[in-house]
Design a protein around this motif. Structure first.
Motif, PDB file in Angstrom:
ATOM      1  N   GLU A  55      -8.931  -5.158  25.878  1.00 39.23           N
ATOM      2  CA  GLU A  55     -10.372  -6.117  26.384  1.00 39.23           C
ATOM      3  C   GLU A  55     -10.440  -6.576  24.604  1.00 39.23           C
ATOM      4  O   GLU A  55     -10.844  -8.398  24.969  1.00 39.23           O
ATOM      5  N   ASP A  57      -7.977  -7.398  22.774  1.00 41.22           N
ATOM      6  CA  ASP A  57      -6.856  -8.182  22.710  1.00 41.22           C
ATOM      7  C   ASP A  57      -7.038  -9.292  23.143  1.00 41.22           C
ATOM      8  O   ASP A  57      -7.221 -10.440  22.541  1.00 41.22           O
ATOM      9  N   LEU A  58      -7.587  -9.373  24.041  1.00 43.50           N
ATOM     10  CA  LEU A  58      -7.610 -10.393  25.284  1.00 43.50           C
ATOM     11  C   LEU A  58      -8.980 -11.433  24.324  1.00 43.50           C
ATOM     12  O   LEU A  58      -8.570 -12.807  24.857  1.00 43.50           O
ATOM     13  N   LEU A  59      -9.840 -10.832  24.263  1.00 41.74           N
ATOM     14  CA  LEU A  59     -11.102 -11.703  23.716  1.00 41.74           C
ATOM     15  C   LEU A  59     -10.442 -12.245  22.106  1.00 41.74           C
ATOM     16  O   LEU A  59     -10.702 -13.487  22.184  1.00 41.74           O
ATOM     17  N   LEU A  61      -7.434 -12.945  21.534  1.00 40.65           N
ATOM     18  CA  LEU A  61      -6.636 -14.016  22.415  1.00 40.65           C
ATOM     19  C   LEU A  61      -7.165 -15.318  22.724  1.00 40.65           C
ATOM     20  O   LEU A  61      -6.836 -16.586  22.238  1.00 40.65           O
TER      21      LEU A  61
ATOM     22  N   LEU B   2     -15.209 -10.975  30.592  1.00 35.63           N
ATOM     23  CA  LEU B   2     -14.810 -12.207  29.493  1.00 35.63           C
ATOM     24  C   LEU B   2     -15.529 -12.434  30.644  1.00 35.63           C
ATOM     25  O   LEU B   2     -15.287 -12.968  31.453  1.00 35.63           O
ATOM     26  N   LYS B  55       0.438 -10.035  21.155  1.00 36.65           N
ATOM     27  CA  LYS B  55      -0.220 -11.488  21.077  1.00 36.65           C
ATOM     28  C   LYS B  55       0.146 -12.413  20.357  1.00 36.65           C
ATOM     29  O   LYS B  55      -0.060 -13.402  21.249  1.00 36.65           O
TER      30      LYS B  55
END
Lengths: 378, 193
Positions: A55, A57-59, A61, B2, B55
């Protein structure tokens, strides 16, 4: 959106990863995974890290992508920078380790050979006269190619004795600190006993003392290596005398170690190493006039612990010396010793012992370099 | 969780793609990419096995979209992105000489063997093949058969199956995959596709 399976957004994935879905929801999600290799592989990757990290890392990104869309510098540069920082950190750590290691080695004057010897000859207990029923075993160590402590020295010894002598004195020095470290006070072994410059073990100025009675271990090399050995399992054979003849090719420390181990297991007190020549070509090496068996008996009867040492149970001294064409003993160099007192005792025993016959080559007397190993044992 | 919502949630991938290609609006491409970024990251993570590299890959693939999209006629963005992602990982691994057995693994992945439009017969819920499917399931090895039945018939999730069969979830997935492959072979022999 295209595709027949329902598109699963990032939150679906995160809820699945965090175990926030009911069994029914999980099953439906997994049905989608079964039909969609993209989702399935993505899930397989995401499951490699904890959900919290995924999570995070996705944030990150999303943030980076947002910056990229806003026209800022490509966000991946940040990632690259972060990776560079990691690399620099690792490099700095390695450099620090190297520096610390170097300083450590400098401080302790580390010498690999010495370290090895210390390991091998770990036991340096006191000595006691050795019973001598041993027999001289000519060569016999499985590694006929025994590597000498100083290859060049030994090799040179056969061909150019004089030069070899010089080398010996220069090269033996580094090996000596071991003895130095362990040495207690003592007087020198004899006029001919030379201490390596850095060793400080035997005192070159001291006069040779009268022969003493103690156990011995010696080793002869008409240019052979002094082989400090492991002494484990040697008790039963402590009085044996072994003569080891080397072949002409020295193959490296590994061989030396192997031979030394074999030596330690089979031999004991007096170990002789023969010339660096094939048997057929072996000139008769220097040898005690009375023969090695007699010499061994002499050493066994006369080798004594240094008077000042009352605690050591076992100790090993390896001496290397030259037998001149005239049969004189010269340039005694302690290659291994637990202390000056032990060196002195062994050196005096050698100097006051039987005469030596020089080595011969085609009936011509030549100088020879010999190594003897004396084992003190109580 | 998110909070991600684009300006055009109602639009399909292809509509967004057309919009981007027409105007070159990076925001539109970003919105499209955001829909799959977690999957691109996941696939990258699977192959590169490194968070930072994964990433990096996500951002590099976005840059690649900017340059490649105008040069290709893309019918299915999602499938195209999937292949693009795997190829990118493949190149990364090859550049880093970390291929080992991964190349074969990548090549053998279903994406390279079947198009996204082709579903496995068992996933199509096609009643016309029900009998043949049952017959083939009956011929599967015990564990594969059990996993197929528990997953498709009893609608259990991996975790429940693993608990019931006393095996790791990884094993369950493996049995499901292998079972499905064997089912496909069996059905093809019966001319069921």
């Amino acid at each position: 959106m295209s595709g027949k399976s329902k598109h699963r957004n990032v939150n679906d994935f995160l809820r699945y990863l965090k175990g926030m879905l009911s069994s029914r929801e999980r099953h439906l999600f997994e049905r989608d995974l079964e039909t969609d290799p993209f989702s399935r592989e993505a899930m397989e990757g995401l499951e490699k890290v904890p959900p919290g990290q995924a999570e995070e890392d996705l944030l990150e990104l999303h943030s980076m992508l947002g910056e990229r869309m806003a026209g800022k510098a490509p966000a991946r540069k940040k990632v690259a920078r972060r990776r560079r920082i990691s690399i620099y950190s690792a490099a700095a750590a390695v450099a620090a380790l190297l520096i610390v290691g170097t300083v450590f080695l400098r401080l302790y004057d580390f010498n690999p050979e010495q370290a090895e010897e210390t390991l091998i000859g770990e036991e340096f207990p006191a000595a006691v006269p050795e019973e001598t029923d041993g027999t001289i075993q000519a060569e016999t160590v499985p590694g006929a190619e025994i590597e000498p402590l100083q290859d060049e020295t030994v090799t040179g010894a056969v061909e150019t004795p004089r030069q070899e002598d010089r080398i010996v004195h220069q090269e033996a020095a580094p090996a000596e600190p071991a003895a130095d470290a362990r040495s207690q006070e003592a007087t020198a072994a004899g006029a001919d006993v030379r201490a390596p410059e850095s060793a400080g073990t035997p005192d070159p100025e001291t006069e040779p003392a009268a022969p003493e009675k103690d156990a011995t271990t010696a080793r002869r090399s008409g240019s052979a290596p002094a082989a400090p050995g492991k002494h484990t399992g040697m008790e039963s054979q402590d009085t044996q005398l072994q003569v080891m003849k080397k072949t002409s090719n020295f193959e490296g420390k590994a061989l030396y170690d192997r031979a030394e181990t074999a030596l330690a297991e089979t031999a004991s007190h007096v170990v002789l190493i023969g010339e660096d020549l094939q048997p057929a070509e072996i000139p008769s090496g220097a040898a005690p006039a009375t023969g090695f068996e007699s010499f061994r008996l002499y050493v066994a009867e006369n080798l004594r612990f240094p008077p000042e040492d009352t605690v050591t149970q076992r100790a090993v001294v390896v001496l290397e010396f030259t037998i001149t064409p005239e049969g004189a003993i010269r340039d005694i160099l302690p290659l291994r010793t637990p202390g000056e007192g032990f060196t002195r005792q062994a050196g005096q025993l050698l100097l006051n012992g039987p005469a030596w016959n020089p080595a011969t080559d085609q009936e011509k007397k030549i100088e020879d370099r010999v190594r003897l190993r004396f084992v003190f044992k109580r | 969780m998110l909070q991600i919502s684009g300006k055009h949630p109602e639009k399909t991938d292809e509509e967004l793609l057309g919009k981007y290609l027409a105007a070159g609006d990076l925001d539109v491409l970003g919105e499209l990419y955001t829909r799959y970024m977690h999957m691109v990251y996941g696939v990258s993570l699977k192959y590169l096995e490194n968070r930072e590299e994964a990433k990096d890959a996500v951002m590099q693939i976005f840059e690649q979209l900017v340059t490649d999209l105008p040069r290709h006629r893309i019918r299915n963005f999602r499938s195209w992105l999937y292949v693009l992602t795997k190829n990118h990982c493949f190149m990364q691994l090859r550049a880093a000489k970390r291929m080992r057995g991964k190349l074969e693994a990548i090549k053998n992945e279903p994406a390279f063997m079947e198009s996204g439009e082709e579903l496995h017969p068992i996933d199509r819920a096609d009643e016309s093949i029900e009998d043949a499917l049952r017959m083939c399931i009956g011929q599967l090895r015990s564990e594969q058969k059990q996993c197929i039945e528990l997953f498709y018939d009893q609608k259990l999730c991996y975790k429940e199956i693993s608990e019931r069969m006393h095996m790791e979830e990884k094993k369950v997935k493996s049995h499901l995959q292998n079972g499905k492959r064997n089912l496909k072979i069996c059905l093809e022999k019966k001319n069921v596709r």
